[in-house]
Scaffold this motif. Structure first.
Motif, PDB file in Angstrom:
ATOM      1  N   TYR A 323       0.854  -1.186   0.000  1.00  0.00           N
ATOM      2  CA  TYR A 323       0.000   0.000   0.000  1.00  0.00           C
ATOM      3  C   TYR A 323       0.886   1.231   0.000  1.00  0.00           C
ATOM      4  O   TYR A 323       2.109   1.163   0.218  1.00  0.00           O
ATOM      5  CB  TYR A 323      -0.929   0.012   1.208  1.00  0.00           C
ATOM      6  CG  TYR A 323      -0.229   0.255   2.532  1.00  0.00           C
ATOM      7  CD1 TYR A 323      -0.172   1.530   3.096  1.00  0.00           C
ATOM      8  CD2 TYR A 323       0.403  -0.778   3.199  1.00  0.00           C
ATOM      9  CE1 TYR A 323       0.476   1.764   4.304  1.00  0.00           C
ATOM     10  CE2 TYR A 323       1.065  -0.563   4.409  1.00  0.00           C
ATOM     11  CZ  TYR A 323       1.095   0.706   4.955  1.00  0.00           C
ATOM     12  OH  TYR A 323       1.747   0.936   6.141  1.00  0.00           O
ATOM     13  N   ARG A 335      -3.834   3.436   0.862  1.00  0.00           N
ATOM     14  CA  ARG A 335      -4.447   2.925  -0.359  1.00  0.00           C
ATOM     15  C   ARG A 335      -3.655   1.700  -0.859  1.00  0.00           C
ATOM     16  O   ARG A 335      -2.470   1.779  -1.118  1.00  0.00           O
ATOM     17  CB  ARG A 335      -4.439   4.012  -1.434  1.00  0.00           C
ATOM     18  CG  ARG A 335      -5.087   3.604  -2.758  1.00  0.00           C
ATOM     19  CD  ARG A 335      -6.585   3.451  -2.637  1.00  0.00           C
ATOM     20  NE  ARG A 335      -7.203   4.660  -2.137  1.00  0.00           N
ATOM     21  CZ  ARG A 335      -7.493   5.724  -2.887  1.00  0.00           C
ATOM     22  NH1 ARG A 335      -7.222   5.701  -4.181  1.00  0.00           N
ATOM     23  NH2 ARG A 335      -8.067   6.783  -2.350  1.00  0.00           N
ATOM     24  N   ILE A 356      -3.800   3.888  -8.069  1.00  0.00           N
ATOM     25  CA  ILE A 356      -3.828   5.308  -7.766  1.00  0.00           C
ATOM     26  C   ILE A 356      -3.812   6.074  -9.078  1.00  0.00           C
ATOM     27  O   ILE A 356      -3.450   5.526 -10.125  1.00  0.00           O
ATOM     28  CB  ILE A 356      -2.643   5.741  -6.867  1.00  0.00           C
ATOM     29  CG1 ILE A 356      -1.310   5.414  -7.551  1.00  0.00           C
ATOM     30  CG2 ILE A 356      -2.720   5.092  -5.505  1.00  0.00           C
ATOM     31  CD1 ILE A 356      -0.097   5.894  -6.770  1.00  0.00           C
ATOM     32  N   ASP A 372      -3.721   5.950   9.522  1.00  0.00           N
ATOM     33  CA  ASP A 372      -4.762   6.258   8.540  1.00  0.00           C
ATOM     34  C   ASP A 372      -5.699   7.310   9.116  1.00  0.00           C
ATOM     35  O   ASP A 372      -6.221   7.158  10.224  1.00  0.00           O
ATOM     36  CB  ASP A 372      -5.541   4.979   8.200  1.00  0.00           C
ATOM     37  CG  ASP A 372      -6.404   5.162   6.960  1.00  0.00           C
ATOM     38  OD1 ASP A 372      -6.328   6.240   6.355  1.00  0.00           O
ATOM     39  OD2 ASP A 372      -7.132   4.221   6.611  1.00  0.00           O
TER      40      ASP A 372
END
Length: 395
Positions: A323, A335, A356, A372
């Protein structure tokens, strides 16, 4: 009448008491709520400088394949004894330079000279016997023509002549064999080069195929590298490679670097038994200063691809799936991405990513892992000065 007034007064007093208690409880609750609100810490804001983030861009990646192997001379030879005997006249040692055709050593030829004379004498004897058989045959043929002897006697003379001639030819062949053995007592270098190893000493008795010296030609050096079968599919003759040689190697006078370029010149068509690996041979652009047996490692350029990529360090692997820490609307968002091939771009190791958008702002690998949802702010470029990320309380 007086009693009813008394009860009314008591009721009013109770109402006033209860109201006061309720007001006191409400005031305490409000005070506690205010105290709790004032004690709640301010949200932490992370300020990221320009050096703390990278943008996902499409880049042309040089797809490389790591490779390592051992340096070896393209031309090398082991000089072996072709006849058995005592080794004499061996004077060269490791590091000595020799020329092709130069006499390196000899096998004591006395025994071979004697055998040569013996074979020659036997050939001369066989020749004399063949001449006698030839004269007998000529005489018998004349007698047969005159009718003095039978045809059977002539056939016998013909057979004797053929046998004598065959014996003579065999003796001549033996002479050739002994002459070859005598010539083999002289050991000559098959190539130009340097002696890398000496296996025998003067005066030592050596057998047939015994190693005497090894000669290597360092004018052409190649790397013998081992690749996995799956990796070898992408390797083609003519592809370029950049290698670093063990111990730093020789300094290139032009570039000032110790790395050296190489070219794939051969790919072995057969995988090695057991390991199933494939040998690939790379010829160095320059051979000066290198020695056989040194270790080399580097990468082969097997192609170029235009793809969306990020620096390899920006992709996190501390979760089950890779990620990135994406900066979205002032917050950190973890992400998940799909990674592809790795390559070089502007001297940096990059990796292709999917998941992305192009231009997305991603936290660089030099910054630690952020939770996060953490609030972040990008520092102005002019004021960032390349300082690392700093945390401070929001005003």
């Amino acid at each position: 009448m007086k009693r009813s007034i008394k009860w009314v007064v008591v009721a009013l007093i109770l109402v006033l008491v209860i109201g006061g208690v309720l007001r006191a409880i409400g005031a305490r609750r409000a005070h506690q709520a205010a105290a709790a609100a004032s004690a709640k810490p301010a949200e932490t804001l992370i300020e990221l400088s320009a050096a703390d983030v990278v943008r996902a861009k499409r880049r042309e990646l040089a797809e490389t394949l790591p490779v390592s192997g051992t340096l070896r001379a393209v031309d090398s030879a082991q000089l072996k004894a072709r006849v058995a005997g005592e080794l004499i006249g061996l004077t060269v040692r490791e590091g000595d330079t020799v020329k092709a055709g130069q006499v390196i050593a000899r096998i004591d030829p006395i025994e071979f000279h004697s055998r040569m004379r013996q074979a020659q004498e036997q050939a001369d004897s066989a020749r004399a016997q063949a001449e006698v058989a030839q004269r007998n045959y000529d005489n018998n043929r004349a007698l047969v023509d005159q009718g003095f002897i039978s045809r059977t006697a002539l056939d016998t003379s013909q057979s004797n002549l053929n046998a004598a001639l065959a014996t003579h030819r065999a003796a001549l062949a033996a002479v050739d064999v002994m002459r070859k053995s005598l010539d083999d007592t002289v050991l000559k270098s098959p190539i130009n080069g340097q002696v890398s190893q000496r296996f025998a000493q003067p005066g030592e008795r050596v057998g047939i195929d015994a190693k005497v010296i090894e000669v290597v030609d360092l004018s052409r050096i190649e790397v013998e590298a081992t690749l996995a079968a799956a990796d070898s599919v992408a390797v083609r003759v003519g592809q370029r490679a950049t290698l670093q040689i063990e111990g730093g190697g020789a300094l290139d006078p032009k570039s000032g670097e110790r790395s050296v370029g190489a070219t794939v010149v051969r790919v072995n068509p057969t995988a090695q038994a057991g390991s199933r690996s494939v040998l690939v041979y790379l010829e160095l652009d320059r051979s000066t200063g290198f020695r056989q047996g040194l270790f080399a490692q580097g990468s082969i350029d097997v192609g170029r691809t235009d793809t969306l990529a990020l620096p390899l360090t920006a992709v996190r692997t501390d979760k089950p799936a890779p990620y990135v820490q994406l900066v979205t609307e002032g917050r950190i968002v973890h992400r998940q991405v799909e990674t592809g091939l790795r390559g070089q771009a502007n001297g940096q190791t990059m990796i292709a990513v999917r998941g992305i958008d192009e231009g997305a702002v991603v936290v660089a690998g030099s910054v630690g892992t952020l939770r996060d949802g953490t609030a972040v702010r990008l520092a102005p470029v002019a004021a960032s000065g390349g300082t690392p990320a700093a945390a401070r309380s929001a005003p």
